[in-house]
Design a protein around this motif. Sequence first.
Motif, PDB file in Angstrom:
ATOM      1  N   TYR A  10       0.846  -1.198   0.000  1.00  9.76           N
ATOM      2  CA  TYR A  10       0.000   0.000   0.000  1.00  9.76           C
ATOM      3  C   TYR A  10       0.885   1.253   0.000  1.00  9.76           C
ATOM      4  CZ  TYR A  10      -3.869  -2.995   1.701  1.00  9.76           C
ATOM      5  OH  TYR A  10      -4.829  -3.955   1.843  1.00  9.76           O
ATOM      6  N   GLU A  11       1.922   1.213   0.834  1.00  6.83           N
ATOM      7  CA  GLU A  11       2.753   2.388   1.044  1.00  6.83           C
ATOM      8  C   GLU A  11       3.415   2.835  -0.258  1.00  6.83           C
ATOM      9  OE1 GLU A  11       5.878   3.828   4.512  1.00  6.83           O
ATOM     10  OE2 GLU A  11       5.599   1.700   4.100  1.00  6.83           O
ATOM     11  N   SER A  62      -0.653  -5.303   2.325  1.00  3.58           N
ATOM     12  CA  SER A  62       0.314  -4.877   3.331  1.00  3.58           C
ATOM     13  C   SER A  62       1.707  -5.313   2.912  1.00  3.58           C
ATOM     14  CB  SER A  62      -0.021  -5.481   4.694  1.00  3.58           C
ATOM     15  OG  SER A  62      -1.267  -5.010   5.146  1.00  3.58           O
ATOM     16  N   GLU A  80      -4.915   5.030   0.305  1.00  2.00           N
ATOM     17  CA  GLU A  80      -4.862   5.343   1.730  1.00  2.00           C
ATOM     18  C   GLU A  80      -6.030   4.675   2.462  1.00  2.00           C
ATOM     19  OE1 GLU A  80      -4.453   9.369   4.507  1.00  2.00           O
ATOM     20  OE2 GLU A  80      -5.306   9.509   2.501  1.00  2.00           O
ATOM     21  N   PHE A  81      -7.222   4.729   1.874  1.00  2.00           N
ATOM     22  CA  PHE A  81      -8.406   4.111   2.475  1.00  2.00           C
ATOM     23  C   PHE A  81      -8.221   2.588   2.543  1.00  2.00           C
ATOM     24  CE2 PHE A  81     -12.676   2.611   2.998  1.00  2.00           C
ATOM     25  CZ  PHE A  81     -13.396   3.647   3.587  1.00  2.00           C
ATOM     26  N   ARG A 119      -6.018   8.837  -2.501  1.00  2.00           N
ATOM     27  CA  ARG A 119      -6.917   8.681  -1.344  1.00  2.00           C
ATOM     28  C   ARG A 119      -7.503   7.279  -1.271  1.00  2.00           C
ATOM     29  NH1 ARG A 119     -11.077  13.254  -2.188  1.00  2.00           N
ATOM     30  NH2 ARG A 119     -12.232  12.053  -0.634  1.00  2.00           N
ATOM     31  N   GLN A 163      -5.445   0.915   2.688  1.00  2.00           N
ATOM     32  CA  GLN A 163      -4.453   0.603   3.715  1.00  2.00           C
ATOM     33  C   GLN A 163      -5.080   0.679   5.111  1.00  2.00           C
ATOM     34  OE1 GLN A 163      -1.175   3.385   3.990  1.00  2.00           O
ATOM     35  NE2 GLN A 163       0.196   1.810   4.765  1.00  2.00           N
ATOM     36  N   LYS A 164      -5.866   1.711   5.343  1.00  2.00           N
ATOM     37  CA  LYS A 164      -6.491   1.900   6.663  1.00  2.00           C
ATOM     38  C   LYS A 164      -7.431   0.764   7.002  1.00  2.00           C
ATOM     39  CE  LYS A 164      -9.255   5.253   9.269  1.00  2.00           C
ATOM     40  NZ  LYS A 164      -9.922   6.580   9.245  1.00  2.00           N
ATOM     41  N   HIS A 165      -8.164   0.271   5.986  1.00  2.00           N
ATOM     42  CA  HIS A 165      -9.170  -0.772   6.235  1.00  2.00           C
ATOM     43  C   HIS A 165      -8.712  -2.151   5.748  1.00  2.00           C
ATOM     44  CE1 HIS A 165     -12.255   2.111   7.524  1.00  2.00           C
ATOM     45  NE2 HIS A 165     -11.740   2.911   6.612  1.00  2.00           N
ATOM     46  N   ASN A 166      -7.436  -2.255   5.381  1.00  2.00           N
ATOM     47  CA  ASN A 166      -6.832  -3.519   4.960  1.00  2.00           C
ATOM     48  C   ASN A 166      -7.627  -4.204   3.843  1.00  2.00           C
ATOM     49  OD1 ASN A 166      -4.729  -5.397   5.100  1.00  2.00           O
ATOM     50  ND2 ASN A 166      -5.897  -6.751   6.458  1.00  2.00           N
TER      51      ASN A 166
END
Length: 404
Positions: free
Chosen positions: A197-198, A242, A217-218, A214, A220-223
């Motif tokens: 993701y990064e 990840s 980013e979303f 964005r 990554q936050k919610h896998n």
Amino acid sequence: MSLIVQKYGGTSVGDTGRILNVAKRIKTFVDGGNQVVVVVSARSGVTNELIARAKTFSPEPDEREMDMLLAVGEQETIALTAMALHSLGVKAVSRTGAQAGIITDDAHTRARIVEITGGDIRECLDRGEVVIVAGFQGIDRHGNVSTLGRGGSDLSAIALAAALKADVCQIYTDVSGVYTADPRVVKNARKIPEMSYEELLEMASLGSKVMQARSVEFAQKHNVVFEVRSSFNNEPGTIVKSEAPSLEDVVISGVAIDRNQTKVTVSDIPDKPGTAADIFRELGEAGIVVDMIVQNVGRGGKANLTFTVSKDDAAKAEKVLRAHCDGIKGATVSITGDIAKVSVIGTGMRSHSGVAAKFFQTLAENSINVQIITTSEIKISVGISLEDADLAANALHAAFALDK
């Protein structure tokens, strides 16, 4: 039975023939016993055409009305896609962002999702219907149509996949995955089978047009694990998830170019604490994202501040800054020209030395002048002239052996 969320971009649904091809692809998943939610963009070119029409009346149209206008493009596509599926004997129903329960804040033209209720999507799926959702749009708490910014259909798909707890999320585009560079610029660019993701977040924010930053980013936050793949073939794409330990063995994963940068200079401002904070606060309150920044060494109590914003925000930034500088004696604002941002990205930069040296040596060997620099743990970015962008991308791609 799996619940699959798919997203098709503007090129994939560019005309009725392509929409029918998309419908045939969707049918194969339905025939396989899956429940399918499809997010679609406006047809390629439609959003730009709508923006051009709006700007015949004003260079800065009212943002609420822009959202009302721009939402039209996706609504055309959802209806046509549903009709194409009907012609193939597949039950389907279209839903706007509002009907799908995509609730946003009230920042028109760049709204952020605050909640997804899903509307009646679950009920539709249980009836055996494919649900076609308009990407890029939602509704705020006051009932106003809102849009999520350029590339917002990616965010719609990722957010729905998270909210619905989908088993699979597929982002279909006009390329076969994420490449080490734009294959239209670097001919020997290579498809990346898996990435973190990064890394993709950096590539997306640095100009790679495969995904909206964005949305990554979303995810990554919610896998939300997702795959970027082509709607024009059946080749495997790029799996984004990840970070895996093996990814650190690769020093540089890709090169990105962003040609949508404008350089802004604020001259003769007071060389004292708080001056830059005041300037960037004004820009932030106007919703303008600032990218690369450099401030020169102050002399005679004065300093110059140079930074970049997107071309789309240049006129608004100039207006905000001129109003701010009216209260600062001698301060001036100048839009000093469009530039390109060229970047190298890789999580391996954290544990490998010499990347910066090779980066700048490569540019020097190709007589490319650097105007502005910014870095992070996993990226180096420079602002250079637009004319040097392709040369820089190819030279850096070769220097870091990304074609191997």
